[in-house]
Motif scaffolding. Structure first.
Motif, PDB file in Angstrom:
ATOM      1  N   SER A   1      -1.279   8.340  -5.718  1.00  0.00           N
ATOM      2  CA  SER A   1      -0.455   7.715  -4.683  1.00  0.00           C
ATOM      3  C   SER A   1      -0.467   6.196  -4.840  1.00  0.00           C
ATOM      4  O   SER A   1       0.422   5.511  -4.333  1.00  0.00           O
ATOM      5  CB  SER A   1      -0.950   8.111  -3.293  1.00  0.00           C
ATOM      6  OG  SER A   1      -2.270   7.650  -3.075  1.00  0.00           O
TER       7      SER A   1
ATOM      8  N   ALA B   1      -7.456   8.554   7.761  1.00  0.00           N
ATOM      9  CA  ALA B   1      -6.908   7.836   6.605  1.00  0.00           C
ATOM     10  C   ALA B   1      -7.572   8.297   5.315  1.00  0.00           C
ATOM     11  O   ALA B   1      -6.904   8.491   4.290  1.00  0.00           O
ATOM     12  CB  ALA B   1      -7.085   6.336   6.793  1.00  0.00           C
TER      13      ALA B   1
ATOM     14  N   GLN C   1      -6.207  11.705   4.386  1.00  0.00           N
ATOM     15  CA  GLN C   1      -4.848  11.570   3.845  1.00  0.00           C
ATOM     16  C   GLN C   1      -4.889  11.069   2.399  1.00  0.00           C
ATOM     17  O   GLN C   1      -4.143  11.549   1.549  1.00  0.00           O
ATOM     18  CB  GLN C   1      -4.007  10.625   4.703  1.00  0.00           C
ATOM     19  CG  GLN C   1      -3.709  11.152   6.075  1.00  0.00           C
ATOM     20  CD  GLN C   1      -2.718  12.296   6.032  1.00  0.00           C
ATOM     21  OE1 GLN C   1      -3.006  13.385   5.583  1.00  0.00           O
ATOM     22  NE2 GLN C   1      -1.519  12.021   6.515  1.00  0.00           N
ATOM     23  N   PHE C   2      -5.756  10.103   2.141  1.00  0.00           N
ATOM     24  CA  PHE C   2      -5.864   9.568   0.783  1.00  0.00           C
ATOM     25  C   PHE C   2      -6.345  10.658  -0.170  1.00  0.00           C
ATOM     26  O   PHE C   2      -5.819  10.811  -1.269  1.00  0.00           O
ATOM     27  CB  PHE C   2      -6.816   8.367   0.744  1.00  0.00           C
ATOM     28  CG  PHE C   2      -6.817   7.660  -0.579  1.00  0.00           C
ATOM     29  CD1 PHE C   2      -5.850   6.715  -0.873  1.00  0.00           C
ATOM     30  CD2 PHE C   2      -7.784   7.928  -1.530  1.00  0.00           C
ATOM     31  CE1 PHE C   2      -5.842   6.051  -2.092  1.00  0.00           C
ATOM     32  CE2 PHE C   2      -7.782   7.277  -2.749  1.00  0.00           C
ATOM     33  CZ  PHE C   2      -6.809   6.334  -3.034  1.00  0.00           C
TER      34      PHE C   2
ATOM     35  N   TYR D   1      -3.403  13.216  -0.844  1.00  0.00           N
ATOM     36  CA  TYR D   1      -2.332  12.810  -1.750  1.00  0.00           C
ATOM     37  C   TYR D   1      -2.857  12.320  -3.095  1.00  0.00           C
ATOM     38  O   TYR D   1      -2.085  12.186  -4.033  1.00  0.00           O
ATOM     39  CB  TYR D   1      -1.447  11.756  -1.079  1.00  0.00           C
ATOM     40  CG  TYR D   1      -0.682  12.345   0.074  1.00  0.00           C
ATOM     41  CD1 TYR D   1       0.352  13.247  -0.149  1.00  0.00           C
ATOM     42  CD2 TYR D   1      -1.015  12.042   1.386  1.00  0.00           C
ATOM     43  CE1 TYR D   1       1.045  13.819   0.913  1.00  0.00           C
ATOM     44  CE2 TYR D   1      -0.327  12.599   2.451  1.00  0.00           C
ATOM     45  CZ  TYR D   1       0.699  13.484   2.201  1.00  0.00           C
ATOM     46  OH  TYR D   1       1.378  14.045   3.253  1.00  0.00           O
TER      47      TYR D   1
ATOM     48  N   VAL E   1       5.194  -1.394   4.154  1.00  0.00           N
ATOM     49  CA  VAL E   1       4.440  -0.832   5.277  1.00  0.00           C
ATOM     50  C   VAL E   1       3.213  -0.039   4.822  1.00  0.00           C
ATOM     51  O   VAL E   1       2.117  -0.284   5.290  1.00  0.00           O
ATOM     52  CB  VAL E   1       5.327   0.031   6.208  1.00  0.00           C
ATOM     53  CG1 VAL E   1       4.520   0.584   7.371  1.00  0.00           C
ATOM     54  CG2 VAL E   1       6.528  -0.747   6.712  1.00  0.00           C
ATOM     55  N   VAL E   2       3.344   0.901   3.903  1.00  0.00           N
ATOM     56  CA  VAL E   2       2.211   1.746   3.510  1.00  0.00           C
ATOM     57  C   VAL E   2       1.446   1.219   2.310  1.00  0.00           C
ATOM     58  O   VAL E   2       0.291   1.583   2.099  1.00  0.00           O
ATOM     59  CB  VAL E   2       2.665   3.200   3.234  1.00  0.00           C
ATOM     60  CG1 VAL E   2       3.245   3.832   4.468  1.00  0.00           C
ATOM     61  CG2 VAL E   2       3.629   3.262   2.077  1.00  0.00           C
ATOM     62  N   GLY E   3       2.051   0.381   1.501  1.00  0.00           N
ATOM     63  CA  GLY E   3       1.425  -0.070   0.258  1.00  0.00           C
ATOM     64  C   GLY E   3       0.166  -0.889   0.470  1.00  0.00           C
ATOM     65  O   GLY E   3      -0.850  -0.661  -0.198  1.00  0.00           O
ATOM     66  N   ASP E   4       0.213  -1.836   1.380  1.00  0.00           N
ATOM     67  CA  ASP E   4      -0.954  -2.688   1.612  1.00  0.00           C
ATOM     68  C   ASP E   4      -2.138  -1.898   2.164  1.00  0.00           C
ATOM     69  O   ASP E   4      -3.247  -2.008   1.640  1.00  0.00           O
ATOM     70  CB  ASP E   4      -0.594  -3.852   2.542  1.00  0.00           C
ATOM     71  CG  ASP E   4       0.489  -4.743   1.961  1.00  0.00           C
ATOM     72  OD1 ASP E   4       0.707  -4.700   0.732  1.00  0.00           O
ATOM     73  OD2 ASP E   4       1.126  -5.480   2.725  1.00  0.00           O
ATOM     74  N   PRO E   5      -1.937  -1.085   3.194  1.00  0.00           N
ATOM     75  CA  PRO E   5      -3.064  -0.270   3.667  1.00  0.00           C
ATOM     76  C   PRO E   5      -3.573   0.710   2.601  1.00  0.00           C
ATOM     77  O   PRO E   5      -4.766   0.994   2.537  1.00  0.00           O
ATOM     78  CB  PRO E   5      -2.496   0.491   4.863  1.00  0.00           C
ATOM     79  CG  PRO E   5      -1.321  -0.298   5.311  1.00  0.00           C
ATOM     80  CD  PRO E   5      -0.777  -0.952   4.078  1.00  0.00           C
ATOM     81  N   LEU E   6      -2.679   1.189   1.763  1.00  0.00           N
ATOM     82  CA  LEU E   6      -3.074   2.109   0.699  1.00  0.00           C
ATOM     83  C   LEU E   6      -4.049   1.447  -0.268  1.00  0.00           C
ATOM     84  O   LEU E   6      -5.056   2.043  -0.659  1.00  0.00           O
ATOM     85  CB  LEU E   6      -1.823   2.599  -0.042  1.00  0.00           C
ATOM     86  CG  LEU E   6      -2.004   3.648  -1.113  1.00  0.00           C
ATOM     87  CD1 LEU E   6      -2.585   4.918  -0.530  1.00  0.00           C
ATOM     88  CD2 LEU E   6      -0.662   3.936  -1.767  1.00  0.00           C
TER      89      LEU E   6
END
Length: 150
Positions: free
Chosen positions: A100, A89, A92-93, A96, A108-113
């Motif tokens: 990002s 993770a 990946q952060f 991007y 789905v991806v916003g909260d973990p981001l």
């Protein structure tokens, strides 16, 4: 003197704020349905957008804070993410980039981001700027599209 109508309106905006805040955390909730319903009922679009953006951004700030704090528990058996998953993770952060966070509104991806941004020690002022901007643009688009069809 405060009228019943003023109290009622304040409660409506407060409910949108809380709904938007909870929707930005890991609880499955959508603020868009309430926002569109309130638009249909004639509430002020600008104020609705500001309230929804503020609540949703605050929810993401809570995720950021939790991310900042969670690594101290990573060696515990109950920690929900394995070391390889966390490393992936983080890569990946980094891949991007910080921009990002403009997409922190995505399902789905916003909260973990936003949680990962805290783990990665993203400076809070930059985090706040990018997340708030992305969420404001999203709510503006939802309001604009909704008003086209109302």
């Amino acid at each position: 003197m405060v009228s019943a109508a003023m109290v009622s309106a304040a409660m409506v905006y407060a409910s949108l704020f809380v709904t938007a805040l909870i929707a930005a955390t890991f609880f499955p909730l959508s603020s868009e349905a309430l926002l569109i319903t309130l638009l249909q009922q004639g509430y002020a679009p600008l104020l609705l957008g500001l309230v929804a953006t503020s609540g949703n951004t605050l929810g993401s700030c809570i995720n950021w804070y939790l991310g900042r704090q969670c690594l101290r528990f990573q060696n515990r058996k109950w920690f929900p993410v394995s070391a390889p998953q966390l490393a992936l993770a983080q890569r990946q952060f980094q891949r991007y980039g910080i921009y990002s966070l403009l997409f922190a509104w995505l399902p789905v991806v916003g909260d973990p981001l936003t949680l990962l941004a805290g783990v990665m020690r993203v400076k809070f002022p930059l985090f706040l700027l990018l997340v708030a901007l992305g969420k404001a643009l999203r709510y503006t688009l939802i309001i604009w599209l909704s008003l086209q069809w109302l």
